[in-house]
Design an enzyme around this catalytic site. Structure first.
Site, short mmCIF file in Angstrom:
data_model
loop_
_atom_site.label_atom_id
_atom_site.label_comp_id
_atom_site.label_asym_id
_atom_site.label_seq_id
_atom_site.Cartn_x
_atom_site.Cartn_y
_atom_site.Cartn_z
N ALA A 1 39.01 41.14 41.62
CA ALA A 1 39.17 41.21 43.06
C ALA A 1 39.26 42.65 43.54
CB ALA A 1 40.43 40.44 43.47
N CYS B 1 44.16 33.43 37.43
CA CYS B 1 44.79 34.49 38.22
C CYS B 1 46.30 34.30 38.26
CB CYS B 1 44.23 34.51 39.64
SG CYS B 1 44.97 35.81 40.67
N GLY C 1 36.63 43.73 31.70
CA GLY C 1 37.05 44.03 33.07
C GLY C 1 37.42 45.48 33.25
#
Length: 310
Positions: A21, A103, A224
């Site tokens: 995000a 998440c 990531g």
């Protein structure tokens, strides 16, 4: 690196840019795909935002020509919202649909979304079943458990497979751990042994050494924060060379200018510099100046003056 299949979709390799995000927008996904990623996943997209036809949510669905195949990550808690989002047609251009069940952020979890779905497996299963009606491969990104030291990964992943998931990605931490503490990759290995669908390992792949340590535990590998530090990690792990950061930063700036307005581009790059400059020397003055400029031309000038050596 060999081709990697998720349902009916074939990727050129098994290295995947994680959905992050605020970071994996269309510009950064394009950059990482050009560096060798086999797939790049969008930021978390709210199904409620789609159902309410929120303009900003729809803008996050843009994909570039480099995204072939493409993958959208959705989050929510109600299977009916996912079904309604499918009917809008906005997801038709994506090849794979991923569901965020990992998440750990409080504002997501408190709504029963993200990793909170680990506590409601029947609700999670209904979401996968609803999305499978799209005819597209559906994947699930999950954690090992909710509470500290909890391990429900195998049981939860098996249920996702039973209702039609085409792959699962396991972040080897619990919700309570957030992004700290030691990741337990042996749990990912146990999930892999228990399932017949691909299992993708997520977490803490930062370079060749950390990749090789995790290699035995997964079928695919999601990267990531390691990609935020250097998008060229995908080139390195696919047999190429780690590119210098200076040309990557310049290209990133260019792609941002192609897809976004100047304000978004400048603010976004400020966030990225915190990662790009990790461990780099001779950048102290740059760090002190980057927050004082507000145009892309000024950012380019600072980059050319202070970062050409990295």
């Amino acid at each position: 690196m060999e081709q990697f299949k998720i349902g009916s979709v074939t990727l050129k390799n098994n290295l995947i840019l994680a959905p992050l995000a605020g970071y994996t927008d269309i510009a950064f996904r394009r950059l990482c795909l050009e560096q060798g990623a086999g797939l790049a996943v969008t930021e978390m997209i709210s199904v409620k935002g789609l159902c309410y036809k929120n303009r900003q949510t729809f803008e996050m669905l843009r994909i570039s020509e480099a995204e072939a195949p493409s993958c959208v990550q959705l989050f929510g808690s109600d299977s009916e919202d996912f079904a309604a989002a499918l009917k809008l047609g906005a997801l038709d251009g994506f090849d794979i649909i991923d569901v965020n069940m990992g998440c750990p952020v409080a504002k997501v979890v408190k709504n029963g979304e993200g990793s909170a779905l680990l506590r409601t497996p029947d609700k999670a299963a209904r979401i996968v079943e609803a999305l499978k009606k799209s005819g597209k491969p559906v994947t699930v990104k999950m954690r090992c458990g909710y509470k500290k030291d909890e391990d429900v990964a195998v049981i939860f992943a098996q249920k996702m497979q039973e209702v039609g998931a085409d792959a699962v990605t396991v972040h080897a931490r619990t919700t309570a751990q957030l992004y700290s503490g030691k990741a337990n990759y042996e749990i990912v290995g146990r999930v892999r042994e228990a399932l017949s669908i691909p299992v993708i390992l997520s977490g803490d792949i930062e370079d060749e050494a950390t990749f090789l340590e995790r290699l035995p535990y997964g079928d695919g590998y999601m990267i990531g924060r390691g990609a935020l530090v250097n998008p060229s990690i995908f080139a390195l792990l696919t047999g190429g060379e780690l590119a210098k950061k200076y040309p990557l930063i310049k290209k990133h700036l260019y792609y941002l200018s192609q897809y976004f307005d100047e304000h978004y581009s400048v603010v976004t790059m400020r966030k990225f510099f915190g990662y790009y400059l990790k461990g780099e020397r001779g950048v102290k003055e740059f760090k002190g100046l980057i927050y004082s400029v507000n145009t892309l031309s000024e950012v380019h000038a600072l980059v050319d003056k202070y970062l050409a050596h990295i």
